[in-house]
Design a protein around this motif. Structure first.
Motif, short mmCIF file in Angstrom:
data_model
loop_
_atom_site.label_atom_id
_atom_site.label_comp_id
_atom_site.label_asym_id
_atom_site.label_seq_id
_atom_site.Cartn_x
_atom_site.Cartn_y
_atom_site.Cartn_z
N ASP A 41 0.82 -1.21 0.00
CA ASP A 41 0.00 0.00 0.00
C ASP A 41 0.86 1.26 0.00
O ASP A 41 0.65 2.18 -0.81
CB ASP A 41 -0.93 0.02 1.23
CG ASP A 41 -2.13 -0.88 1.07
OD1 ASP A 41 -2.43 -1.30 -0.07
OD2 ASP A 41 -2.79 -1.17 2.10
N VAL A 42 1.83 1.31 0.89
CA VAL A 42 2.66 2.51 0.98
C VAL A 42 3.60 2.61 -0.21
O VAL A 42 3.86 3.71 -0.72
CB VAL A 42 3.44 2.55 2.32
CG1 VAL A 42 4.46 1.43 2.41
CG2 VAL A 42 4.12 3.90 2.52
N HIS A 43 4.11 1.47 -0.69
CA HIS A 43 5.01 1.47 -1.85
C HIS A 43 4.31 2.01 -3.08
O HIS A 43 4.83 2.88 -3.80
CB HIS A 43 5.52 0.05 -2.10
CG HIS A 43 6.46 -0.06 -3.25
ND1 HIS A 43 7.79 0.28 -3.18
CD2 HIS A 43 6.26 -0.47 -4.54
CE1 HIS A 43 8.37 0.08 -4.35
NE2 HIS A 43 7.45 -0.37 -5.20
N ALA A 44 3.11 1.50 -3.35
CA ALA A 44 2.35 1.97 -4.52
C ALA A 44 2.01 3.45 -4.37
O ALA A 44 2.02 4.21 -5.36
CB ALA A 44 1.08 1.14 -4.67
N HIS A 45 1.70 3.87 -3.16
CA HIS A 45 1.33 5.27 -2.94
C HIS A 45 2.47 6.22 -3.29
O HIS A 45 2.25 7.21 -4.01
CB HIS A 45 0.92 5.47 -1.48
CG HIS A 45 0.63 6.90 -1.15
ND1 HIS A 45 -0.54 7.53 -1.52
CD2 HIS A 45 1.38 7.84 -0.50
CE1 HIS A 45 -0.50 8.79 -1.12
NE2 HIS A 45 0.65 9.01 -0.49
N ILE A 46 3.67 5.95 -2.80
CA ILE A 46 4.76 6.89 -3.07
C ILE A 46 5.19 6.86 -4.53
O ILE A 46 5.63 7.87 -5.08
CB ILE A 46 5.97 6.65 -2.15
CG1 ILE A 46 6.58 5.25 -2.35
CG2 ILE A 46 5.59 6.85 -0.69
CD1 ILE A 46 7.87 5.02 -1.57
N GLU A 47 5.04 5.70 -5.19
CA GLU A 47 5.34 5.65 -6.62
C GLU A 47 4.34 6.49 -7.40
O GLU A 47 4.71 7.27 -8.29
CB GLU A 47 5.32 4.21 -7.12
CG GLU A 47 6.55 3.41 -6.75
CD GLU A 47 6.66 2.11 -7.52
OE1 GLU A 47 7.81 1.68 -7.80
OE2 GLU A 47 5.61 1.50 -7.85
N GLU A 48 3.07 6.33 -7.10
CA GLU A 48 2.02 7.03 -7.84
C GLU A 48 1.93 8.51 -7.48
O GLU A 48 1.53 9.33 -8.31
CB GLU A 48 0.67 6.35 -7.60
CG GLU A 48 0.60 4.94 -8.17
CD GLU A 48 -0.67 4.22 -7.80
OE1 GLU A 48 -1.57 4.87 -7.20
OE2 GLU A 48 -0.79 3.01 -8.09
N GLU A 69 2.32 1.31 -18.07
CA GLU A 69 2.12 -0.12 -17.85
C GLU A 69 2.21 -0.44 -16.36
O GLU A 69 1.43 -1.25 -15.82
CB GLU A 69 3.17 -0.92 -18.61
CG GLU A 69 3.00 -2.43 -18.49
CD GLU A 69 4.04 -3.20 -19.26
OE1 GLU A 69 4.19 -4.41 -19.01
OE2 GLU A 69 4.72 -2.60 -20.12
N GLY A 70 3.14 0.22 -15.66
CA GLY A 70 3.27 0.01 -14.22
C GLY A 70 2.03 0.45 -13.46
O GLY A 70 1.62 -0.20 -12.50
N VAL A 77 -2.82 -5.27 -8.83
CA VAL A 77 -2.34 -5.67 -7.51
C VAL A 77 -3.29 -5.17 -6.42
O VAL A 77 -3.63 -5.89 -5.48
CB VAL A 77 -0.91 -5.13 -7.27
CG1 VAL A 77 -0.52 -5.27 -5.79
CG2 VAL A 77 0.09 -5.88 -8.13
N LYS A 78 -3.75 -3.92 -6.56
CA LYS A 78 -4.68 -3.37 -5.57
C LYS A 78 -5.99 -4.16 -5.53
O LYS A 78 -6.59 -4.32 -4.46
CB LYS A 78 -4.95 -1.90 -5.88
CG LYS A 78 -3.78 -0.98 -5.60
CD LYS A 78 -4.11 0.45 -6.02
CE LYS A 78 -2.94 1.38 -5.79
NZ LYS A 78 -3.24 2.77 -6.23
N VAL A 109 7.97 -6.10 -10.17
CA VAL A 109 9.29 -5.72 -9.63
C VAL A 109 10.38 -5.99 -10.67
O VAL A 109 11.28 -5.16 -10.87
CB VAL A 109 9.59 -6.50 -8.34
CG1 VAL A 109 11.06 -6.35 -7.93
CG2 VAL A 109 8.69 -6.01 -7.20
N LYS A 110 10.28 -7.12 -11.34
CA LYS A 110 11.28 -7.47 -12.37
C LYS A 110 11.30 -6.43 -13.48
O LYS A 110 12.38 -6.00 -13.93
CB LYS A 110 10.97 -8.86 -12.94
CG LYS A 110 12.00 -9.33 -13.95
CD LYS A 110 11.67 -10.74 -14.44
CE LYS A 110 12.69 -11.22 -15.47
NZ LYS A 110 12.38 -12.59 -15.95
N GLU A 111 10.14 -6.00 -13.94
CA GLU A 111 10.08 -5.00 -15.00
C GLU A 111 10.63 -3.65 -14.53
O GLU A 111 11.33 -2.97 -15.29
CB GLU A 111 8.64 -4.82 -15.48
CG GLU A 111 8.14 -5.97 -16.35
CD GLU A 111 6.86 -5.62 -17.07
OE1 GLU A 111 6.16 -4.68 -16.63
OE2 GLU A 111 6.55 -6.28 -18.09
#
Length: 233
Positions: A41-48, A69-70, A77-78, A109-111
């Motif tokens: 949740d926090v990882h996706a938030h800071i990326e977006e 694409e990410g 994932v959400k 993660v790989k991409e």
């Protein structure tokens, strides 16, 4: 820690949780899933919120396409996170969905690490990546702070649950008068009840509550004893 180092560190934490899933029994998986969800949740938030917008604004078309694409992969994932969080721990769907979630995240993660991050390093200088990293760390801390349980949240988190709590407070009353006042983000309920024994009023009770998004203001109450009417001679 620059932006790429920060995101890779997050990836390592999640990979460690995935490894825990593999080496533990299914009875341990729901608790591990909650940790996975919190990290994702926090990882996706800071990326977006910070990382992706910068790449879309200043990156070339190849990088922007990977970012788009990410974002779509984040949506998927959400969706799995929400579905897993809603399932009972003994549901037959839990383990299959958890497996698919892990596979999707590992692919994402790989991409990022093999395709996106090398392009980012080429197109953004070290100073920019350091600045992005600092901004992401700040946003990460703020997001985690918002997710912490608040003592004032235990009664009401929105208008609907606030009204339910108000109903709970007054459920015991025999005769109740309610006066609601609605605001933009709150509702104030003033209610009173008169307790009686037969036709003789014994006590009046007045209470005022304010229910707001995410918190409940304290309520005050006044007990007003009343004199019983004189008994007939």
């Amino acid at each position: 820690m620059n932006a790429i180092e920060l995101l890779k560190s997050d990836h390592e934490v999640v990979a460690g949780l995935f490894a825990e899933v593999e080496k533990t029994g299914e009875d341990k998986h729901p608790a591990i899933f909650q940790k996975i969800k919190a990290e994702l949740d926090v990882h996706a938030h800071i990326e977006e919120k910070v990382f992706y917008p910068k790449l879309k604004a200043d990156g070339n078309k190849e990088l922007v396409d990977i970012v788009l694409e990410g974002v779509e992969e984040h949506h998927q994932v959400k969706m799995f996170l929400r579905e897993l969080d809603a399932l009972s721990t003994d549901s037959e769907k839990f383990e299959p969905k958890l497996t698919v979630l892990i596979e999707d995240v590992e692919h994402h993660v790989k991409e990022e690490e093999k395709e996106m991050f090398p392009l980012v390093k080429k197109q953004f200088d070290d100073a920019t990546l350091e600045e992005l990293g600092a901004e992401m760390e700040k946003e990460k801390a703020a997001f985690k702070d918002r997710m912490l349980p608040r003592p004032e949240n235990k009664f009401a988190t929105d208008r609907k649950s606030g009204l339910k709590q108000a109903a709970f407070f007054i459920a015991f009353a025999s005769y109740v008068t309610i006066t609601p006042t609605f605001g933009r983000s709150s509702v104030v309920l003033q209610y009173s009840e008169q307790r009686s024994a037969g036709s003789v009023p014994l006590q009046a009770f007045v209470c005022s509550c304010r229910f707001r998004f995410g918190q409940t203001r304290g309520y005050r109450q006044r007990s007003l004893p009343r004199r019983s009417p004189p008994l007939p001679a």
